[in-house]
Design an enzyme around this catalytic site. Structure first.
Site, mmCIF file in Angstrom:
data_model
loop_
_atom_site.group_PDB
_atom_site.id
_atom_site.type_symbol
_atom_site.label_atom_id
_atom_site.label_comp_id
_atom_site.label_asym_id
_atom_site.label_seq_id
_atom_site.Cartn_x
_atom_site.Cartn_y
_atom_site.Cartn_z
ATOM 1 N N HIS A 167 46.089 50.728 42.811
ATOM 2 C CA HIS A 167 45.742 50.284 42.170
ATOM 3 C C HIS A 167 46.989 49.230 41.857
ATOM 4 C CE1 HIS A 167 45.288 49.651 37.378
ATOM 5 N NE2 HIS A 167 47.204 50.593 37.340
ATOM 6 N N ASN A 188 48.507 45.658 32.574
ATOM 7 C CA ASN A 188 48.265 46.557 33.411
ATOM 8 C C ASN A 188 46.726 47.059 32.802
ATOM 9 O OD1 ASN A 188 47.264 49.390 34.713
ATOM 10 N ND2 ASN A 188 49.286 50.048 34.458
ATOM 11 N N CYS A 237 40.615 46.611 40.911
ATOM 12 C CA CYS A 237 41.655 46.430 40.038
ATOM 13 C C CYS A 237 42.808 45.151 40.445
ATOM 14 C CB CYS A 237 43.543 47.232 39.910
ATOM 15 S SG CYS A 237 43.104 48.072 41.872
#
Length: 321
Positions: A136, A151, A31
């Site tokens: 994350h 995202n 991520c």
């Protein structure tokens, strides 16, 4: 030329190849890489490049620890510990992200730090944010005159209005996110150029990765009689399936109708019993019987027989159902 421009605008909020607004989808635990590339709107960093930055940071920390003596207990303990800048899953630390952005002349400032809050800057006047919770990372960036949540756990970019941006950031903070303001000039990108000329609208929020798979799996499961009854009452007409709230409402409505039918049947039975009892009393009190035949007195035995007969009628009724 105008039609080509219009088609390109329709791709702005798309995902995958050909989309003007880049929003990398989550792969493994990379991520941090997706966060950086979504921020810069291009494939600027690979896992190998970020690993190189992490290894460089590890080496700098090792050299600082060695200044206290390579034979010290602290140094030996440091060598035995895993890296805090990356791991085998693909996670990279804030130090790695910060050093990667320095290549582009960008700097990270903690959003909720007292120093930044004293500046009193409205979030809509910034250009982008990087948000982190545990392992994350994701980007919130302004493109053209609009804000987008990039995202990598979403199937595509999510439009955020100016009025909702501050509330969105406050909600993230309440959920435990660390938010960093990205300072500096971001590289030019096609999405920013297109969105400078026109504002876009988003009718439906992008789904989370795996959400469509779960829904398709649920559709393959055998449906209950209640679901089939709802489909009969509401045949598919091409306008789309019922949403969850509507479906639950229809199920509750069907159950309510069943209960009402049962109550109506119960009421009919009670009325029939009442009429039967009234008819019995009228026949007993009438004077139509011959006078030379003596009237039987109204005894408790007669009442018990009537009650037994009513009990049998009620039992027979429920056995038919």
């Amino acid at each position: 030329m105008e039609s080509i421009f219009h088609e390109r605008l329709l791709q702005v909020l798309g995902s995958g190849r050909g989309a003007a607004l880049s929003c990398s989808l989550q792969e493994g635990s990379l991520c941090a890489q997706h966060c950086l590339n979504n921020l810069l709107q291009g494939e600027y960093f690979s896992p190998v490049e970020l690993s190189s930055i992490a290894q460089q940071l590890d080496e700098e920390e090792r050299m600082r620890m060695a200044e206290g003596g390579v034979s010290s207990e602290e140094y030996r303990t440091f060598l035995q510990q895993p890296s805090v800048n990356m791991d085998d899953s693909g996670f990279f630390s804030i130090q790695v992200i910060s050093n990667a952005l320095k290549v582009w002349g960008l700097e990270l400032v903690l959003f909720n730090s007292p120093e930044y809050q004293r500046l009193g800057i409205d979030p809509i006047n910034e250009k982008s944010f990087i948000c982190n919770y545990k392992e994350h990372w994701f980007t919130v960036r302004k493109l053209g005159k609009q804000w987008f949540n990039l995202n990598s756990l979403l199937m595509g970019p999510e439009l955020i209005s100016d009025t909702y941006l501050a509330l969105f950031l406050a909600q993230l903070q309440q959920e435990g996110y660390s938010i960093f303001v990205v300072k500096g000039d971001l590289p030019d990108c096609e999405a920013d150029q297109l969105l400078q000329m026109i504002r876009v609208q988003q009718i439906q929020r992008p789904k989370l990765i795996g959400e469509e798979t779960a829904q398709s799996r649920d559709q393959r499961l055998p449906r209950s009689d209640m679901d089939q009854a709802i489909d009969v009452n509401h045949p598919f007409d091409g306008t789309g399936m019922l949403d969850e709230d509507e479906e639950n409402f229809q199920k509750a409505l069907a159950l309510s109708r069943q209960e009402m039918d049962m109550e109506d049947e119960e009421a009919d039975l009670r009325r029939a019993i009442q009429l039967s009892m009234q008819g019995s009393r009228r026949s007993e009190s009438s004077g139509s019987s011959p006078q030379n035949v003596p009237q039987l007195p109204h005894t408790s035995q007669t009442d018990s027989l009537s009650s037994e007969e009513l009990r049998r009628r009620r039992q027979a009724y429920f056995e038919k159902r």
